[in-house]
Structure formats: structure tokens, C-alpha cells
Design a protein around this motif. Structure first.
Motif, PDB file in Angstrom:
ATOM      1  N   LEU A 149       4.118   6.096   8.258  1.00  0.00           N
ATOM      2  CA  LEU A 149       4.347   4.860   7.512  1.00  0.00           C
ATOM      3  C   LEU A 149       3.052   4.423   6.842  1.00  0.00           C
ATOM      4  O   LEU A 149       2.016   4.332   7.496  1.00  0.00           O
ATOM      5  N   PRO A 150       3.100   4.163   5.527  1.00  0.00           N
ATOM      6  CA  PRO A 150       1.891   3.676   4.842  1.00  0.00           C
ATOM      7  C   PRO A 150       1.635   2.209   5.163  1.00  0.00           C
ATOM      8  O   PRO A 150       2.544   1.380   5.122  1.00  0.00           O
ATOM      9  N   ILE A 151       0.386   1.880   5.502  1.00  0.00           N
ATOM     10  CA  ILE A 151      -0.003   0.524   5.855  1.00  0.00           C
ATOM     11  C   ILE A 151      -1.171   0.114   4.964  1.00  0.00           C
ATOM     12  O   ILE A 151      -2.147   0.858   4.826  1.00  0.00           O
ATOM     13  N   LEU A 152      -1.073  -1.058   4.353  1.00  0.00           N
ATOM     14  CA  LEU A 152      -2.185  -1.580   3.574  1.00  0.00           C
ATOM     15  C   LEU A 152      -3.211  -2.206   4.517  1.00  0.00           C
ATOM     16  O   LEU A 152      -2.856  -3.020   5.374  1.00  0.00           O
ATOM     17  N   VAL A 153      -4.459  -1.815   4.367  1.00  0.00           N
ATOM     18  CA  VAL A 153      -5.540  -2.352   5.199  1.00  0.00           C
ATOM     19  C   VAL A 153      -6.481  -3.170   4.321  1.00  0.00           C
ATOM     20  O   VAL A 153      -6.979  -2.681   3.301  1.00  0.00           O
ATOM     21  N   LEU A 154      -6.715  -4.426   4.719  1.00  0.00           N
ATOM     22  CA  LEU A 154      -7.559  -5.331   3.943  1.00  0.00           C
ATOM     23  C   LEU A 154      -8.743  -5.776   4.790  1.00  0.00           C
ATOM     24  O   LEU A 154      -8.569  -6.329   5.881  1.00  0.00           O
ATOM     25  N   SER A 155      -9.936  -5.535   4.293  1.00  0.00           N
ATOM     26  CA  SER A 155     -11.162  -5.908   4.988  1.00  0.00           C
ATOM     27  C   SER A 155     -11.453  -7.398   4.815  1.00  0.00           C
ATOM     28  O   SER A 155     -10.795  -8.096   4.034  1.00  0.00           O
ATOM     29  N   GLU A 156     -12.475  -7.862   5.506  1.00  0.00           N
ATOM     30  CA  GLU A 156     -12.899  -9.251   5.336  1.00  0.00           C
ATOM     31  C   GLU A 156     -13.303  -9.518   3.889  1.00  0.00           C
ATOM     32  O   GLU A 156     -12.950 -10.563   3.315  1.00  0.00           O
ATOM     33  N   ALA A 157     -14.023  -8.576   3.283  1.00  0.00           N
ATOM     34  CA  ALA A 157     -14.439  -8.745   1.889  1.00  0.00           C
ATOM     35  C   ALA A 157     -13.222  -8.798   0.968  1.00  0.00           C
ATOM     36  O   ALA A 157     -13.182  -9.587   0.016  1.00  0.00           O
ATOM     37  N   ALA A 182      -3.079  -8.925  -3.083  1.00  0.00           N
ATOM     38  CA  ALA A 182      -3.588  -7.555  -2.923  1.00  0.00           C
ATOM     39  C   ALA A 182      -2.678  -6.554  -3.600  1.00  0.00           C
ATOM     40  O   ALA A 182      -3.143  -5.604  -4.267  1.00  0.00           O
ATOM     41  N   LYS A 183      -1.385  -6.738  -3.446  1.00  0.00           N
ATOM     42  CA  LYS A 183      -0.439  -5.806  -4.083  1.00  0.00           C
ATOM     43  C   LYS A 183      -0.497  -5.900  -5.601  1.00  0.00           C
ATOM     44  O   LYS A 183      -0.460  -4.879  -6.295  1.00  0.00           O
ATOM     45  N   SER A 184      -0.597  -7.113  -6.111  1.00  0.00           N
ATOM     46  CA  SER A 184      -0.602  -7.278  -7.565  1.00  0.00           C
ATOM     47  C   SER A 184      -1.893  -6.791  -8.204  1.00  0.00           C
ATOM     48  O   SER A 184      -1.905  -6.341  -9.348  1.00  0.00           O
ATOM     49  N   ARG A 185      -2.999  -6.835  -7.449  1.00  0.00           N
ATOM     50  CA  ARG A 185      -4.293  -6.430  -7.997  1.00  0.00           C
ATOM     51  C   ARG A 185      -4.705  -5.019  -7.583  1.00  0.00           C
ATOM     52  O   ARG A 185      -5.756  -4.523  -8.024  1.00  0.00           O
ATOM     53  N   GLY A 186      -3.936  -4.414  -6.705  1.00  0.00           N
ATOM     54  CA  GLY A 186      -4.285  -3.076  -6.253  1.00  0.00           C
ATOM     55  C   GLY A 186      -5.502  -3.037  -5.351  1.00  0.00           C
ATOM     56  O   GLY A 186      -6.280  -2.078  -5.379  1.00  0.00           O
ATOM     57  N   VAL A 187      -5.657  -4.066  -4.518  1.00  0.00           N
ATOM     58  CA  VAL A 187      -6.813  -4.162  -3.627  1.00  0.00           C
ATOM     59  C   VAL A 187      -6.453  -3.625  -2.248  1.00  0.00           C
ATOM     60  O   VAL A 187      -5.331  -3.809  -1.767  1.00  0.00           O
ATOM     61  N   GLY A 188      -7.406  -2.987  -1.571  1.00  0.00           N
ATOM     62  CA  GLY A 188      -7.205  -2.524  -0.207  1.00  0.00           C
ATOM     63  C   GLY A 188      -7.100  -1.017  -0.103  1.00  0.00           C
ATOM     64  O   GLY A 188      -7.083  -0.299  -1.109  1.00  0.00           O
ATOM     65  N   GLN A 189      -7.019  -0.541   1.123  1.00  0.00           N
ATOM     66  CA  GLN A 189      -6.901   0.881   1.409  1.00  0.00           C
ATOM     67  C   GLN A 189      -5.569   1.153   2.093  1.00  0.00           C
ATOM     68  O   GLN A 189      -5.068   0.325   2.854  1.00  0.00           O
TER      69      GLN A 189
END
Length: 330
Positions: free
Chosen positions: A16-24, A319-326
Motif C-alpha cells: 500500500l502506498p503511504i504519503l510521508v510528510l516531514s516536519e518541514a 500536500a496532494k495538490s502541491r505534490g509534496v512529500g515522499q
């Protein structure tokens, strides 16, 4: 042709793909004004019974710290589950004393969607709820504020307060005056003060933002017409003097604020719940807010999962709209 349904024994989860968002990532995605407005909607929904947010359980690590789990959901949002750990001795090793992560899950399937840093969200949503109370309850002509506490919450309050009132001066007080000086240097309208009694007694807004286990002000210091907010959580006592409850109109997030910690606020334990107004009811107009220019209004926060739910969903959408994260695979 109708698909043949597999049995549970035949189905595996798979990757399963999971979006990971850092503090930054999180810091770059949160818009403070948008957060304030979203929290106002969240408080209205919370008061109307539209948010599911069960009581938070606590794990206590003797002489070390504690861990809280805070789940919440509202129709139209992803399920949010935050785990926040508070370990005071972390400061001695250069690590923040509040550490948190937030997991989001698809409300249609329960599948995990995102893992994000929750430390910054915890900090900004806590301050934002207090500042929202300033926007809703303080006198519009308020020009002077005092923040008691120069840590993470002091910094967040200092950043957010100018968004809701045109303050001429924001005073910063701290147990360690050098911390107040350092924080005050970060904002052009801020000034560090030593005399807390004088600062509080001549302020229109007073924000308690400490981690003190005992009251940091006295009720008698607060002049008529002041709005006071308190976000500190330090049972078995806390930063707010209970005597202030006798002379102010009290606002809380939910009636759970009157329960014993870790669910509620230590300062409100045993107090009559009927004396309080829900902040969401004041925002919606269901109940009155400030009733006179001379009235002292008081907002006591315990920190509820709705605030994490709202903030985390805002971040995830951005994040989804801007393409941010790993993307990670689970």
C-alpha cells in the motif's frame, strides 16, 4: 461480466502506498489564517455533535513521561489518529519535550493514507485554538497582550496573535527571563517583561502558555474586560488559578474538560460543568460570547483531537495538490 468475489482467505493486503510528510513539509503546507477559519468550523461541528472524538487513553512511563492517543473523525475528512509523547527530560538532551505523529486513514476502506509529523501540528493547533478564542471573545479594541511562557507555545502565540487583533504591544514573560528576551527579539511588537503582575494588570489579552505545575498568575491581577486563555497541561494542578473561575465567564472545547486528566483539565476538576459555554456554541451564535466590555472571559483548553483532525486534513489536502512529500510502501 460480474466479478467473482474472493474469500477473505484469498485476499492479501499487498503493498500500500503511504504519503510521508516531514516536519518541514508540514510547516510549509499550513496556512495560519486558513487554519484559524478551519478550526472555527471544527469547533462548531464539535459542539453540534458532528465530530467523533473518544476519550484519550494515557500510558505513563514512571519518572519519564506519558503518551496519549487521540483519534477523531468527521464526515468529509480522513480518519485521524495522533500519538503524542510528553517527556520533560528530553530538553536536557536537546530534544523537544513534545513528540507526535499523526496517521490518516481512508474513511471508505480504513486503508492508511498518510503518516505525518504531528509535533508542529500539535504546537500550532494548540496556539491557534487559543488565538481563535481571542478573535471570538476579546474586545475588538484590544491593543495590549501578555504571553506567560516563552517556550514552543509562547512562540506560536506570538506568531498568531497579530492575525486576529491589531496589537500595539505583546509582552512576553517567562520563569527564565533570558528565554523571554530571546523570544521577544523574534517579533517587532514584542517586549520581554519581568514584572508579570504589572504586565497582566495592564493587558487586554492574557495568554497562559506554560508547562507550569502551579498557577503562573493570580486572579486578582486580571483587570475587568480582559480575555484570558490557558493551554497548559500539567496535572495534578496547572498554570491557571482556580480563583479566576469565580470572576470570569468560562469557555471550553467540550464538557470533557471537567473530567479528570488525562481526558480533562486539572484546573477544572470538580467544577460545575453548567457554568461553562462551549467555544463552538459561542462561534455559531447558539450561546452568547462576551456579554459586556467589563466582563472577564476565560478560555481553558485541554487540547482535543478535533484540532488535530482539522489541521492534519488541511495539510494532507495541500500536500496532494502541491505534490509534496515522499511515497513509502507499507
Amino acid at each position: 461480466m460480474e466479478a467473482i468475489r474472493k474469500s477473505a482467505a484469498e485476499i492479501e493486503k499487498g503493498d500500500l502506498p503511504i504519503l510521508v510528510l516531514s516536519e518541514a513539509d508540514v510547516k510549509g503546507l499550513i496556512d495560519p489564517l486558513q487554519l484559524l477559519d478551519a478550526l472555527a468550523d471544527g469547533f462548531r461541528d464539535l459542539s453540534a455533535g458532528l465530530v467523533q472524538a473518544p476519550e484519550r487513553p494515557e500510558i505513563t512511563i514512571p519518572r519519564k513521561g506519558f503518551s496519549l492517543a487521540m483519534p477523531a473523525w468527521r464526515v468529509g475528512m480522513s480518519i485521524a489518529v495522533k500519538v503524542v509523547n510528553v517527556f520533560e527530560a528530553n530538553l536536557d538532551i536537546g530534544l523537544t519535550n513534545h513528540l507526535a505523529t499523526i496517521n490518516l486513514f481512508d474513511p471508505s476502506t480504513g486503508a492508511p493514507q498518510c503518516v505525518m509529523d504531528g509535533t508542529y501540528i500539535t504546537a500550532i493547533r494548540t496556539a491557534a485554538s487559543a488565538v481563535l478564542s481571542v478573535r471570538q471573545l476579546s474586545r475588538r479594541e484590544s491593543r495590549t497582550a501578555t504571553i506567560v511562557g516563552a517556550g514552543v507555545q509562547g512562540r506560536q502565540h506570538l506568531d498568531l496573535l497579530p492575525l486576529v487583533r491589531d496589537f500595539d504591544e505583546i509582552r512576553v514573560a517567562s520563569l527564565h527571563h533570558e528565554d523571554a528576551i530571546s523570544l521577544a527579539k523574534t517579533h517587532p511588537k514584542a517586549v520581554a517583561v519581568v514584572n508579570v503582575k504589572q504586565a497582566v494588570g495592564t493587558s487586554d489579552v492574557v495568554c497562559l502558555a506554560s508547562h507550569s505545575y502551579q498557577p503562573v498568575i493570580e486572579a486578582g491581577w486580571v483587570r475587568p474586560g480582559t480575555h484570558v486563555s490557558s493551554v497548559g497541561y500539567a496535572p495534578p494542578s496547572g498554570e491557571l488559578p482556580r480563583e479566576l473561575l469565580d470572576i470570569s465567564k468560562l469557555f471550553v472545547e467540550t464538557a470533557d474538560a471537567f473530567k479528570s486528566p488525562p481526558v480533562g483539565c486539572a484546573e477544572l476538576k470538580g467544577w460545575d460543568v453548567s457554568t461553562a459555554t462551549l467555544l463552538g456554541d459561542a462561534i455559531s451564535g447558539k450561546r452568547s460570547g462576551r456579554e459586556s466590555a467589563a466582563q472577564i472571559t476565560l478560555y481553558k483548553a485541554m487540547g482535543v483531537a478535533m484540532e488535530d483532525l482539522v489541521a492534519a486534513n488541511l495539510v494532507y489536502s495541500a500536500a496532494k495538490s502541491r505534490g509534496v512529500g515522499q511515497i513509502a510502501t507499507l
